[in-house]
Design an enzyme around this catalytic site. Structure first.
Site, PDB file in Angstrom:
ATOM      1  N   ASP A 285     -25.108  31.338 -31.823  1.00 21.02           N
ATOM      2  CA  ASP A 285     -24.902  29.916 -31.559  1.00 21.02           C
ATOM      3  C   ASP A 285     -23.837  29.653 -30.504  1.00 21.02           C
ATOM      4  O   ASP A 285     -23.142  30.573 -30.058  1.00 21.02           O
ATOM      5  CB  ASP A 285     -24.542  29.191 -32.872  1.00 21.02           C
ATOM      6  CG  ASP A 285     -23.467  29.923 -33.678  1.00 21.02           C
ATOM      7  OD1 ASP A 285     -22.813  30.820 -33.122  1.00 21.02           O
ATOM      8  OD2 ASP A 285     -23.279  29.597 -34.861  1.00 21.02           O
TER       9      ASP A 285
ATOM     10  N   ASN B 129     -19.889  25.659 -46.393  1.00 26.37           N
ATOM     11  CA  ASN B 129     -20.996  24.866 -46.946  1.00 26.37           C
ATOM     12  C   ASN B 129     -22.291  25.678 -47.019  1.00 26.37           C
ATOM     13  O   ASN B 129     -23.356  25.123 -47.256  1.00 26.37           O
ATOM     14  CB  ASN B 129     -21.215  23.601 -46.103  1.00 26.37           C
ATOM     15  CG  ASN B 129     -21.544  23.928 -44.652  1.00 26.37           C
ATOM     16  OD1 ASN B 129     -21.627  25.093 -44.276  1.00 26.37           O
ATOM     17  ND2 ASN B 129     -21.739  22.901 -43.843  1.00 26.37           N
TER      18      ASN B 129
ATOM     19  N   HIS C  51     -23.588  27.441 -44.460  1.00 26.49           N
ATOM     20  CA  HIS C  51     -24.361  27.552 -43.215  1.00 26.49           C
ATOM     21  C   HIS C  51     -24.352  28.970 -42.675  1.00 26.49           C
ATOM     22  O   HIS C  51     -23.437  29.748 -42.913  1.00 26.49           O
ATOM     23  CB  HIS C  51     -23.906  26.521 -42.166  1.00 26.49           C
ATOM     24  CG  HIS C  51     -22.629  26.818 -41.446  1.00 26.49           C
ATOM     25  ND1 HIS C  51     -21.740  25.832 -41.080  1.00 26.49           N
ATOM     26  CD2 HIS C  51     -22.085  27.963 -40.991  1.00 26.49           C
ATOM     27  CE1 HIS C  51     -20.722  26.371 -40.426  1.00 26.49           C
ATOM     28  NE2 HIS C  51     -20.913  27.668 -40.373  1.00 26.49           N
TER      29      HIS C  51
ATOM     30  N   GLU D 100     -26.931  23.970 -40.686  1.00 20.26           N
ATOM     31  CA  GLU D 100     -26.205  23.224 -41.705  1.00 20.26           C
ATOM     32  C   GLU D 100     -27.113  22.877 -42.886  1.00 20.26           C
ATOM     33  O   GLU D 100     -28.345  22.883 -42.750  1.00 20.26           O
ATOM     34  CB  GLU D 100     -25.677  21.917 -41.090  1.00 20.26           C
ATOM     35  CG  GLU D 100     -24.709  22.112 -39.928  1.00 20.26           C
ATOM     36  CD  GLU D 100     -23.319  22.555 -40.359  1.00 20.26           C
ATOM     37  OE1 GLU D 100     -23.178  23.300 -41.351  1.00 20.26           O
ATOM     38  OE2 GLU D 100     -22.349  22.158 -39.696  1.00 20.26           O
TER      39      GLU D 100
HETATM   40  C1  GLP Z   1     -18.837  29.135 -37.461  1.00 22.77           C
HETATM   41  C2  GLP Z   1     -20.015  29.968 -36.942  1.00 22.77           C
HETATM   42  C3  GLP Z   1     -20.671  30.758 -38.049  1.00 22.77           C
HETATM   43  C4  GLP Z   1     -19.625  31.444 -38.894  1.00 22.77           C
HETATM   44  C5  GLP Z   1     -18.744  30.409 -39.515  1.00 22.77           C
HETATM   45  C6  GLP Z   1     -17.704  30.974 -40.467  1.00 22.77           C
HETATM   46  O1  GLP Z   1     -19.222  27.914 -37.968  1.00 22.77           O
HETATM   47  N1  GLP Z   1     -21.005  29.173 -36.307  1.00 22.77           N
HETATM   48  O2  GLP Z   1     -21.566  31.707 -37.455  1.00 22.77           O
HETATM   49  O3  GLP Z   1     -20.232  32.233 -39.878  1.00 22.77           O
HETATM   50  O4  GLP Z   1     -18.076  29.748 -38.455  1.00 22.77           O
HETATM   51  O5  GLP Z   1     -16.544  31.281 -39.776  1.00 22.77           O
HETATM   52  P1  GLP Z   1     -15.350  32.126 -40.346  1.00 22.77           P
HETATM   53  O6  GLP Z   1     -15.821  33.545 -40.326  1.00 22.77           O
HETATM   54  O7  GLP Z   1     -14.245  31.880 -39.367  1.00 22.77           O
HETATM   55  O8  GLP Z   1     -15.065  31.633 -41.702  1.00 22.77           O
END
Ligand code: GLP
Length: 236
Positions: free
Chosen positions: A67, A136, A138, A143
């Site tokens: 993404d 959440n 995702h 989402e």
């Molecule tokens: C972002 C990314 C996700 C990732 C998420 C969790 O939203 N788009 O791919 O899994 O963050 O991030 P973290 O690993 O910093 O908790």
């Protein structure tokens, strides 16, 4: 599904890196689906270490990232392209021409989504997809919603996601409201999936995702249907 629980983030990172390195030994030109966020940073550090020690070769690897934020150019240090360069690509012998991140600044975002799907198809699909998980549920930026998405698409970010990611920005109003993300259908068509989560903040959601009801309200719950899923959770 294999659910590996470990005590520390270091163990999580080492185990995850080992799975990726084994994949590259089996298929040096693997297509790796890569994730951003803080969770995989330790894994990428382990990969860099393996490369520096002469134990890993990325010269034939192809990669597709999950993404990107909309409206954030790749030169911006908050862009996911910048993140990948900084945390992995600039530190191993991967050919940057073989690395792909969707563009968040394409003039025609619909055309960009179609281009990205075709690109993944032309690479023969994803051999190993690395995933983190949002608080959440995702994955990528898919989402919670009424249905599971298929291909690459533009999403409006959930307020919980914007709040979680606000720590990387100077002020809340700088946090993007939209992102472009690979769809759940594409993620599910990866040969193998490696889902990583660490710490108390992720404990509840990872259990819900892995053992709870399969529902688009918890996008990661669809992964229960994948036949080659490894989950690594570390308590710290
Ligand atoms: C972002 C990314 C996700 C990732 C998420 C969790 O939203 N788009 O791919 O899994 O963050 O991030 P973290 O690993 O910093 O908790």
């Amino acid at each position: 599904m294999e659910f590996i629980k470990v005590k520390t983030y270091e163990e999580l990172s080492q185990k995850a890196a080992q799975i990726i390195l084994t994949q590259l030994e089996k298929k040096p030109n693997s297509v790796l689906g890569l994730a951003t966020g803080s969770t995989p940073i330790g894994t990428y550090d382990e990969l860099i270490k393996a490369y520096t020690d002469g134990k890993a070769d990325f010269s034939k690897v192809r990669s597709v990232n999950l993404d990107e934020y909309c409206g954030v150019p790749e030169t911006n240090d908050q862009s996911y392209r910048y993140f990948m360069n900084e945390h992995l690509f600039d530190k191993v012998n991967i050919d940057k021409a073989n690395t792909n991140v969707p563009s968040g600044v394409a003039e025609d975002s619909q055309a960009e989504c179609e281009r990205y799907d075709k690109l993944i198809e032309s690479l023969g699909g994803i051999d190993l997809q690395i995933l983190g998980i949002g608080v959440n549920g995702h994955i990528g930026f898919n989402e919670p919603s009424d249905e599971f998405s298929e291909g690459t698409h533009v999403v409006t970010l959930d307020e919980r996601t914007r709040n979680s990611n606000a720590r990387f920005f100077e002020k809340m109003s700088d946090v993007p409201t939209k992102a472009i993300t690979m769809g759940i259908g594409t993620i599910m068509s990866a040969e193998k999936i490696l889902l990583l989560a660490n710490g108390d903040a992720k404990k509840e959601i990872i259990e819900k995702a892995v053992y709870g009801e399969i529902t688009p309200n918890v996008p990661a719950s669809i992964l229960q249907k994948h036949d080659n899923l490894t989950v690594i959770f570390s308590e710290n």
